[in-house]
Motif scaffolding. Structure first.
Motif, PDB file in Angstrom:
ATOM      1  N   ASP A 102     -15.033   1.251   7.214  1.00 34.90           N
ATOM      2  CA  ASP A 102     -14.226   1.981   6.232  1.00 34.90           C
ATOM      3  C   ASP A 102     -14.918   2.000   4.884  1.00 34.90           C
ATOM      4  OD1 ASP A 102     -12.114   3.655   6.210  1.00 34.90           O
ATOM      5  OD2 ASP A 102     -10.562   2.134   6.083  1.00 34.90           O
ATOM      6  N   GLU A 159      -8.939   3.286  -0.394  1.00 39.74           N
ATOM      7  CA  GLU A 159      -7.481   3.410  -0.467  1.00 39.74           C
ATOM      8  C   GLU A 159      -7.043   4.877  -0.354  1.00 39.74           C
ATOM      9  OE1 GLU A 159      -8.728  -0.356  -2.251  1.00 39.74           O
ATOM     10  OE2 GLU A 159      -9.201   1.701  -2.858  1.00 39.74           O
ATOM     11  N   SER A 191      -9.647   4.854   6.921  1.00 39.49           N
ATOM     12  CA  SER A 191      -9.063   5.121   8.241  1.00 39.49           C
ATOM     13  C   SER A 191      -8.442   3.885   8.873  1.00 39.49           C
ATOM     14  CB  SER A 191     -10.145   5.667   9.184  1.00 39.49           C
ATOM     15  OG  SER A 191     -11.225   4.747   9.293  1.00 39.49           O
ATOM     16  N   LEU A 192      -8.672   2.705   8.282  1.00 37.62           N
ATOM     17  CA  LEU A 192      -8.109   1.491   8.846  1.00 37.62           C
ATOM     18  C   LEU A 192      -6.609   1.413   8.548  1.00 37.62           C
ATOM     19  CD1 LEU A 192     -10.881  -1.106   7.864  1.00 37.62           C
ATOM     20  CD2 LEU A 192     -10.530  -0.017  10.095  1.00 37.62           C
ATOM     21  N   PRO A 193      -5.840   0.775   9.417  1.00 39.88           N
ATOM     22  CA  PRO A 193      -4.393   0.626   9.159  1.00 39.88           C
ATOM     23  C   PRO A 193      -4.135  -0.069   7.823  1.00 39.88           C
ATOM     24  CG  PRO A 193      -4.924  -0.001  11.421  1.00 39.88           C
ATOM     25  CD  PRO A 193      -6.236   0.196  10.712  1.00 39.88           C
ATOM     26  N   GLY A 194      -3.200   0.475   7.054  1.00 42.52           N
ATOM     27  CA  GLY A 194      -2.867  -0.121   5.759  1.00 42.52           C
ATOM     28  C   GLY A 194      -3.913   0.086   4.692  1.00 42.52           C
ATOM     29  N   HIS A 195      -4.783   1.092   4.867  1.00 42.27           N
ATOM     30  CA  HIS A 195      -5.896   1.276   3.935  1.00 42.27           C
ATOM     31  C   HIS A 195      -5.441   1.598   2.517  1.00 42.27           C
ATOM     32  CE1 HIS A 195      -5.629   5.703   3.532  1.00 42.27           C
ATOM     33  NE2 HIS A 195      -5.207   5.685   4.778  1.00 42.27           N
ATOM     34  N   GLU A 196      -4.188   2.004   2.330  1.00 43.82           N
ATOM     35  CA  GLU A 196      -3.697   2.319   0.983  1.00 43.82           C
ATOM     36  C   GLU A 196      -3.582   1.080   0.097  1.00 43.82           C
ATOM     37  OE1 GLU A 196      -2.011   2.920   3.766  1.00 43.82           O
ATOM     38  OE2 GLU A 196      -1.878   5.111   4.027  1.00 43.82           O
ATOM     39  N   HIS A 230      -6.329  -8.421   0.918  1.00 44.57           N
ATOM     40  CA  HIS A 230      -5.543  -7.201   0.858  1.00 44.57           C
ATOM     41  C   HIS A 230      -4.317  -7.433  -0.024  1.00 44.57           C
ATOM     42  CE1 HIS A 230      -7.942  -6.490   4.531  1.00 44.57           C
ATOM     43  NE2 HIS A 230      -7.838  -5.219   4.191  1.00 44.57           N
ATOM     44  N   GLU A 254      -0.258  -0.796  -3.449  1.00 44.34           N
ATOM     45  CA  GLU A 254      -1.001   0.380  -3.028  1.00 44.34           C
ATOM     46  C   GLU A 254      -1.630   0.998  -4.264  1.00 44.34           C
ATOM     47  OE1 GLU A 254       1.449   3.009  -0.752  1.00 44.34           O
ATOM     48  OE2 GLU A 254       1.782   1.561   0.855  1.00 44.34           O
TER      49      GLU A 254
END
Length: 439
Positions: free
Chosen positions: A299, A323, A327-332, A354, A358
């Motif tokens: 990512d 962010e 493309s990874l889950p929770g990237h925001e 992490h 956001e």
């Protein structure tokens, strides 16, 4: 990744004059046409233009002083464990535009602490020795045109200022003159003490205060890599050479290395954040600078900036676009990457912290066991890195309560290195904050 074609064109880049004083001419005048920044800059510029058209930027606020953090708020500002000492709006700083980078200077004679805040149209110099009663002393206009990118660092009581403004070059200001300026109706307008013109626009300036070398990055010279300047005589900067073999460098940290890899003790090493990799370069011999390692990660959207821990074992870095486009889950959620540099030639990505927020991450700096992150809309976030396996947030101060999303607004940068413990923070839309950890 940077292409082999571009690298091949630049193998001979660096020392481009037969004169005793080198100049950045000939093959030195090269920019990285493949740089991701060429696509990123218009996105940011459009966001700022829209904000101005909607009359949200700059955001006009009144001066504030001595507002403690009580029950999670310092006035209108969400906080945890950090008090607001003072806030100076952009207009009071001398700017008609917005804010961006910030750095600090301590007067070696008086011990006075000064904030140097960059704005779209120039640079403001503020005496923050008394954090609840700061004095805006001087204003240095931009060398050429306005730009949302301006950057400053300090060496031997001199400020070195670069910008993405066309043909801007590097402004040099002797900071010792500031104590003799007495503002009466706003800051005193000052001019350069000296000037360096071997590049025009520059995205960032990096200085190794131990060696007296400055590294301008993101210029249209040196394939946008390290443009090396000898500033050991602060008002007579001289071009030394280029490291151009990995294309565009967005930011860097250069140190005299004394970390765990004994093979490189006392070498001058630069950690370069090169848009798609973290690239480590040995710059000890300016006529033979060479790469030690180059590593990417999942990512990878825009490798932006980073900083070493006090023992030079680990590096914390940020990716400015994951962010938004990851493309990874929770990237925001803001992601801070953590690297192990036990071996400079074989670094390892340990993992990431992490945030619950956001928000996009921007500049981060490390002082002692604390990581100070300017994370745009999430404000200043402070992480405890004393245990590399248990990095966690311990404090924050949100500089823009109107902005709580993945957006290029809020805080740009911070400077946590004053002996007083006060921290200066720049806000794009609002101005300059002086904050401190609550007692």
């Amino acid at each position: 990744m940077k292409t082999i074609l571009v690298l091949a064109l630049l193998v001979a880049v660096a020392y481009c004059s037969t004169e005793s004083t080198k100049q950045c001419t000939g093959d030195c005048i090269q920019f990285d046409g493949l740089a991701r920044m060429n696509q990123v800059m218009p996105i940011k510029e459009l966001e700022r233009e829209v904000c101005v058209l909607e009359s949200r930027c700059p955001t006009k606020k009144e001066f504030l002083s001595d507002v403690p953090c009580v029950d999670g708020m310092a006035g209108e500002y969400p906080c945890n464990g950090m008090d607001l000492k003072s806030f100076i709006p952009l207009e009071d700083l001398g700017s008609s535009g917005e804010g961006n980078d910030i750095w600090g200077w301590t007067d070696p004679v008086t011990g006075g602490e000064w904030a140097i805040m960059c704005c779209t149209d120039g640079t403001s110099f503020v005496n923050v020795t008394n954090p609840v009663d700061p004095i805006v002393v001087a204003w240095l206009p931009t060398e050429t045109t306005n730009s949302i990118w301006r950057d400053v660092k300090v060496y031997k009581d001199h400020a070195y200022i670069v910008s993405e403004s066309m043909n801007h070059g590097m402004q040099i200001v002797d900071l010792r003159q500031l104590k003799f300026n007495v503002p009466t109706n706003g800051p005193v307008t000052i001019s350069n003490t000296a000037y360096y013109s071997e590049f025009g626009s520059s995205h960032n300036i990096v200085i190794n205060e131990e060696t007296g070398f400055a590294y301008s990055v993101g210029t249209k010279t040196c394939n946008a890599g390290l443009h090396v300047v000898d500033i050991s005589d602060p008002v007579n900067p001289t071009f030394v050479g280029c490291y151009a073999l990995d294309g565009y460098t967005h930011d860097a940290q250069c140190v005299v290395y004394n970390g765990p890899d004994a093979s490189y003790h006392d070498h001058e090493i630069c950690w370069c954040y090169n848009e798609d990799t973290v690239t480590v370069v040995d710059v000890t011999d300016k006529e033979n600078m060479y790469m030690l390692s180059k590593i990417d990660y999942a990512d990878n959207d825009y490798t932006h900036q980073g900083w070493l821990t006090k023992d030079q074992r680990y590096a914390f870095s940020n990716d400015e676009l994951d962010e938004s486009y990851g493309s990874l889950p929770g990237h925001e959620h803001t992601r801070t990457l953590i690297w192990d540099y036990e071996s400079l030639e074989n670094p390892v990505l340990l993992g990431a912290f992490h945030s619950e927020e956001e928000a996009i991450d921007h500049n981060l700096y490390i002082k002692g066991d604390l990581v100070y992150e300017s994370n745009y809309c999430a404000g200043l976030r402070v992480l405890d890195c004393s245990d590399i396996n248990d990095v966690h947030e311990v404090a924050y101060f949100d500089c823009d309560p109107d902005c709580s999303r993945v957006y290029f607004g809020g805080t740009w940068s911070n400077y946590p290195y004053f002996a007083s413990g006060n921290i200066i923070v720049s806000s794009i839309e609002r101005g300059l904050y002086v904050v401190a950890h609550s007692e």
